[in-house]
Design a protein around this motif. Structure first.
Motif, PDB file in Angstrom:
ATOM      1  N   VAL A 155       0.842  -1.201   0.000  1.00 18.02           N
ATOM      2  CA  VAL A 155       0.000   0.000   0.000  1.00 18.02           C
ATOM      3  C   VAL A 155       0.874   1.246   0.000  1.00 18.02           C
ATOM      4  O   VAL A 155       0.622   2.195  -0.752  1.00 18.02           O
ATOM      5  CB  VAL A 155      -0.961   0.000   1.208  1.00 18.02           C
ATOM      6  N   VAL A 156       1.928   1.233   0.821  1.00 17.02           N
ATOM      7  CA  VAL A 156       2.850   2.378   0.860  1.00 17.02           C
ATOM      8  C   VAL A 156       3.426   2.636  -0.536  1.00 17.02           C
ATOM      9  O   VAL A 156       3.560   3.779  -0.976  1.00 17.02           O
ATOM     10  CB  VAL A 156       3.992   2.136   1.877  1.00 17.02           C
ATOM     11  N   ALA A 157       3.713   1.552  -1.266  1.00 19.28           N
ATOM     12  CA  ALA A 157       4.302   1.676  -2.603  1.00 19.28           C
ATOM     13  C   ALA A 157       3.390   2.396  -3.589  1.00 19.28           C
ATOM     14  O   ALA A 157       3.855   2.914  -4.600  1.00 19.28           O
ATOM     15  CB  ALA A 157       4.654   0.290  -3.149  1.00 19.28           C
ATOM     16  N   ILE A 187      -1.711   5.722   5.812  1.00 16.95           N
ATOM     17  CA  ILE A 187      -0.971   6.848   6.390  1.00 16.95           C
ATOM     18  C   ILE A 187       0.469   6.829   5.866  1.00 16.95           C
ATOM     19  O   ILE A 187       1.015   7.852   5.459  1.00 16.95           O
ATOM     20  CB  ILE A 187      -0.989   6.782   7.939  1.00 16.95           C
ATOM     21  N   GLY A 188       1.066   5.630   5.841  1.00 17.09           N
ATOM     22  CA  GLY A 188       2.419   5.474   5.312  1.00 17.09           C
ATOM     23  C   GLY A 188       2.521   5.931   3.866  1.00 17.09           C
ATOM     24  O   GLY A 188       3.489   6.596   3.478  1.00 17.09           O
ATOM     25  N   MET A 189       1.508   5.588   3.063  1.00 26.41           N
ATOM     26  CA  MET A 189       1.507   5.986   1.657  1.00 26.41           C
ATOM     27  C   MET A 189       1.498   7.506   1.540  1.00 26.41           C
ATOM     28  O   MET A 189       2.264   8.091   0.762  1.00 26.41           O
ATOM     29  CB  MET A 189       0.271   5.406   0.960  1.00 26.41           C
ATOM     30  N   LEU A 190       0.645   8.169   2.329  1.00 26.86           N
ATOM     31  CA  LEU A 190       0.561   9.626   2.286  1.00 26.86           C
ATOM     32  C   LEU A 190       1.891  10.252   2.730  1.00 26.86           C
ATOM     33  O   LEU A 190       2.346  11.232   2.135  1.00 26.86           O
ATOM     34  CB  LEU A 190      -0.586  10.122   3.176  1.00 26.86           C
ATOM     35  N   ILE A 191       2.517   9.649   3.756  1.00 26.58           N
ATOM     36  CA  ILE A 191       3.808  10.169   4.230  1.00 26.58           C
ATOM     37  C   ILE A 191       4.855  10.069   3.117  1.00 26.58           C
ATOM     38  O   ILE A 191       5.549  11.030   2.815  1.00 26.58           O
ATOM     39  CB  ILE A 191       4.285   9.388   5.474  1.00 26.58           C
ATOM     40  N   PHE A 233       5.770   1.843   6.508  1.00 30.16           N
ATOM     41  CA  PHE A 233       4.505   1.198   6.900  1.00 30.16           C
ATOM     42  C   PHE A 233       4.422   1.093   8.423  1.00 30.16           C
ATOM     43  O   PHE A 233       3.391   1.420   9.027  1.00 30.16           O
ATOM     44  CB  PHE A 233       4.414  -0.182   6.234  1.00 30.16           C
ATOM     45  N   LEU A 234       5.522   0.661   9.072  1.00 28.09           N
ATOM     46  CA  LEU A 234       5.522   0.541  10.534  1.00 28.09           C
ATOM     47  C   LEU A 234       5.330   1.909  11.186  1.00 28.09           C
ATOM     48  O   LEU A 234       4.606   2.044  12.178  1.00 28.09           O
ATOM     49  CB  LEU A 234       6.843  -0.082  11.013  1.00 28.09           C
ATOM     50  N   PHE A 235       5.956   2.926  10.594  1.00 23.26           N
ATOM     51  CA  PHE A 235       5.800   4.287  11.106  1.00 23.26           C
ATOM     52  C   PHE A 235       4.339   4.730  10.988  1.00 23.26           C
ATOM     53  O   PHE A 235       3.771   5.317  11.919  1.00 23.26           O
ATOM     54  CB  PHE A 235       6.735   5.224  10.326  1.00 23.26           C
ATOM     55  N   GLY A 236       3.718   4.423   9.848  1.00 27.26           N
ATOM     56  CA  GLY A 236       2.293   4.736   9.660  1.00 27.26           C
ATOM     57  C   GLY A 236       1.429   4.038  10.700  1.00 27.26           C
ATOM     58  O   GLY A 236       0.512   4.632  11.274  1.00 27.26           O
ATOM     59  N   ASN A 237       1.759   2.782  10.985  1.00 28.82           N
ATOM     60  CA  ASN A 237       1.031   2.028  12.017  1.00 28.82           C
ATOM     61  C   ASN A 237       1.185   2.679  13.383  1.00 28.82           C
ATOM     62  O   ASN A 237       0.234   2.771  14.154  1.00 28.82           O
ATOM     63  CB  ASN A 237       1.590   0.606  12.108  1.00 28.82           C
ATOM     64  N   VAL A 284      -5.658   5.523  -6.693  1.00 26.01           N
ATOM     65  CA  VAL A 284      -4.934   5.783  -5.442  1.00 26.01           C
ATOM     66  C   VAL A 284      -5.689   6.802  -4.582  1.00 26.01           C
ATOM     67  O   VAL A 284      -5.868   6.599  -3.372  1.00 26.01           O
ATOM     68  CB  VAL A 284      -3.492   6.268  -5.731  1.00 26.01           C
ATOM     69  N   VAL A 285      -6.165   7.890  -5.216  1.00 30.42           N
ATOM     70  CA  VAL A 285      -6.895   8.918  -4.463  1.00 30.42           C
ATOM     71  C   VAL A 285      -8.145   8.305  -3.832  1.00 30.42           C
ATOM     72  O   VAL A 285      -8.450   8.540  -2.658  1.00 30.42           O
ATOM     73  CB  VAL A 285      -7.268  10.109  -5.385  1.00 30.42           C
ATOM     74  N   SER A 286      -8.844   7.483  -4.607  1.00 24.64           N
ATOM     75  CA  SER A 286     -10.070   6.875  -4.097  1.00 24.64           C
ATOM     76  C   SER A 286      -9.771   5.923  -2.933  1.00 24.64           C
ATOM     77  O   SER A 286     -10.554   5.829  -1.978  1.00 24.64           O
ATOM     78  CB  SER A 286     -10.786   6.201  -5.256  1.00 24.64           C
ATOM     79  N   ALA A 287      -8.607   5.251  -2.974  1.00 22.51           N
ATOM     80  CA  ALA A 287      -8.227   4.383  -1.856  1.00 22.51           C
ATOM     81  C   ALA A 287      -8.054   5.202  -0.578  1.00 22.51           C
ATOM     82  O   ALA A 287      -8.494   4.802   0.501  1.00 22.51           O
ATOM     83  CB  ALA A 287      -6.934   3.639  -2.187  1.00 22.51           C
ATOM     84  N   VAL A 288      -7.441   6.373  -0.715  1.00 22.61           N
ATOM     85  CA  VAL A 288      -7.243   7.244   0.451  1.00 22.61           C
ATOM     86  C   VAL A 288      -8.599   7.753   0.955  1.00 22.61           C
ATOM     87  O   VAL A 288      -8.912   7.672   2.147  1.00 22.61           O
ATOM     88  CB  VAL A 288      -6.315   8.430   0.091  1.00 22.61           C
ATOM     89  N   VAL A 289      -9.411   8.269  -0.004  1.00 24.70           N
ATOM     90  CA  VAL A 289     -10.712   8.834   0.365  1.00 24.70           C
ATOM     91  C   VAL A 289     -11.583   7.788   1.059  1.00 24.70           C
ATOM     92  O   VAL A 289     -12.149   8.035   2.131  1.00 24.70           O
ATOM     93  CB  VAL A 289     -11.425   9.384  -0.902  1.00 24.70           C
ATOM     94  N   VAL A 290     -11.661   6.596   0.466  1.00 29.05           N
ATOM     95  CA  VAL A 290     -12.505   5.537   1.037  1.00 29.05           C
ATOM     96  C   VAL A 290     -12.037   5.144   2.440  1.00 29.05           C
ATOM     97  O   VAL A 290     -12.851   4.969   3.348  1.00 29.05           O
ATOM     98  CB  VAL A 290     -12.551   4.304   0.099  1.00 29.05           C
ATOM     99  N   SER A 291     -10.712   5.055   2.634  1.00 31.01           N
ATOM    100  CA  SER A 291     -10.250   4.642   3.958  1.00 31.01           C
ATOM    101  C   SER A 291     -10.502   5.730   5.000  1.00 31.01           C
ATOM    102  O   SER A 291     -10.622   5.436   6.182  1.00 31.01           O
ATOM    103  CB  SER A 291      -8.781   4.225   3.926  1.00 31.01           C
TER     104      SER A 291
END
Lengths: 229, 123
Positions: A72-74, B37-41, B18-22, A211-218
């Motif tokens: 997800v971070v990726a 949260i990790g993705m946004l960071i 990811f761990l930081f986001g958690n 990606v935006v929708s994933a953020v918005v939905v969560s």
């Protein structure tokens, strides 16, 4: 010792079956040959044939799960790649996906509630429009069943692609932005793959919308669901 | 071999984010998943040039291109829920499809309307 062997076999087996599924998808490129669908089917058949319980398979499978978070971070990476496009059309994409997300969550919850399904199923169904790892995380927060949410996501993706010609015509979506946002917000990566085939630009928009929708939905799902249940 | 090492390093970095986001999620008691949260960071770090894209690109690219692999084990879990889709459960598929039509149409119509309005103003 036994567990380590089991885990290794499960991980390597899953990897090779996935590679095989990707190859099948390249040869016959249809929505119904999506690698996740083929690989899941093959593994389920193998487990059923040899009477292997899911829990045994997951001794290895849980290690693959560990990488769902970083996956997800990726997703920040494609968003970053398309940042110039994103800058130009931030408002239309943001407002469009937000509207779509509210529609998707509320129709999902209300229809399932009306049909009389229990709340753990409704929680699993709600985030169906977003990419699987995010949908699973949202379902987990709500208290739903992650495996079910993965299946609903698959139905939204494959179903969306099968219906898209009809839906895009019905709503008169003839601008690349409207089409890309629609595909990405409703059918995540499977929809985005279809948009990519239309044009690079539509694919880029679809990626951003996904990606935006994933953020918005969560962000909005927990509040919206509790409002309606 | 060097490429593989780089990829593993990148994935480790993504895992740390990811761990930081958690950690942020747990500390602030947020209901947004730590991974999101990790993705946004990561996105913020990239656009503000704090992070270089070359620190994560190989790993991120590999994960994104093979995203399906990582959720196959969970998807296989449906094996324990097959009974749900017989009988009444069939409605769930219909509900998902109807809702998907709304999302696709609704989000598309709104964004298309906004972009057309913007394009008209420019002309």
């Amino acid at each position: 010792m036994n567990e380590i062997i089991l885990a290794t076999v499960a991980i390597i087996g899953t990897f090779f079956i996935y590679q095989l599924a990707v190859r099948i998808h390249h040869t016959w490129n249809y929505p119904l040959t999506a690698p996740v669908l083929i690989a899941t089917t093959i593994i389920i058949i193998i487990l059923a044939m040899f009477h292997i319980p899911y829990e045994t398979y997951m001794i290895g499978g849980k290690w693959i799960n560990e990488l769902l978070g970083p996956a997800v971070v990726a997703l920040a990476y494609p968003l970053y790649q398309h940042r110039e496009t994103l800058k130009k059309v931030t408002i239309p994409i943001l407002v469009g996906t937000l509207f779509g997300a509210i529609l998707g969550i509320s129709t999902g919850v209300l229809l399932a509630k009306w049909a009389g399904f229990e709340s753990s199923i409704i929680y699993s169904l709600t985030p169906k429009s977003v990419t699987t790892p995010v949908a699973m995380a949202v379902t987990d927060t709500l208290g739903g069943v992650m495996s079910l949410s993965a299946v609903f996501v698959m139905i939204a993706g494959i179903g969306g692609v099968l219906m898209h010609t009809f839906v895009l015509r019905l709503f008169r979506l003839d601008h690349y932005l409207g089409r890309g946002v629609g595909m990405g917000s409703a059918s995540h990566a499977i929809g985005t793959a279809t948009s990519m085939e239309k044009s690079q630009l539509e694919g880029a928009i679809s990626t951003i919308a996904m990606v935006v929708s994933a953020v918005v939905v969560s962000i909005i799902t927990p509040g919206l669901v509790h409002l309606m249940l | 071999m060097k490429k593989l090492g780089k990829m593993i390093l990148h994935i480790c970095l993504l895992y740390i984010i990811f761990l930081f986001g958690n950690w942020i999620q747990n500390t602030l008691h947020l209901f947004i998943p730590g991974s999101v949260i990790g993705m946004l960071i990561l996105f913020l770090l990239l656009i503000t040039n704090v992070f270089r894209i070359s620190w994560v690109d190989e790993g991120a690219n590999y994960i994104i291109n093979n995203l399906a692999f990582f959720f196959i084990p969970v998807t296989v879990g449906v094996i324990n829920y097959f009974h749900l889709f017989s009988g009444k459960g069939f409605f769930l598929i219909i509900i998902v499809l109807i809702s998907t039509i709304f999302v696709m149409g609704g989000s598309g119509v709104v964004s298309q309307w906004l972009i057309r309005r913007k394009e008209c103003q420019h002309e």
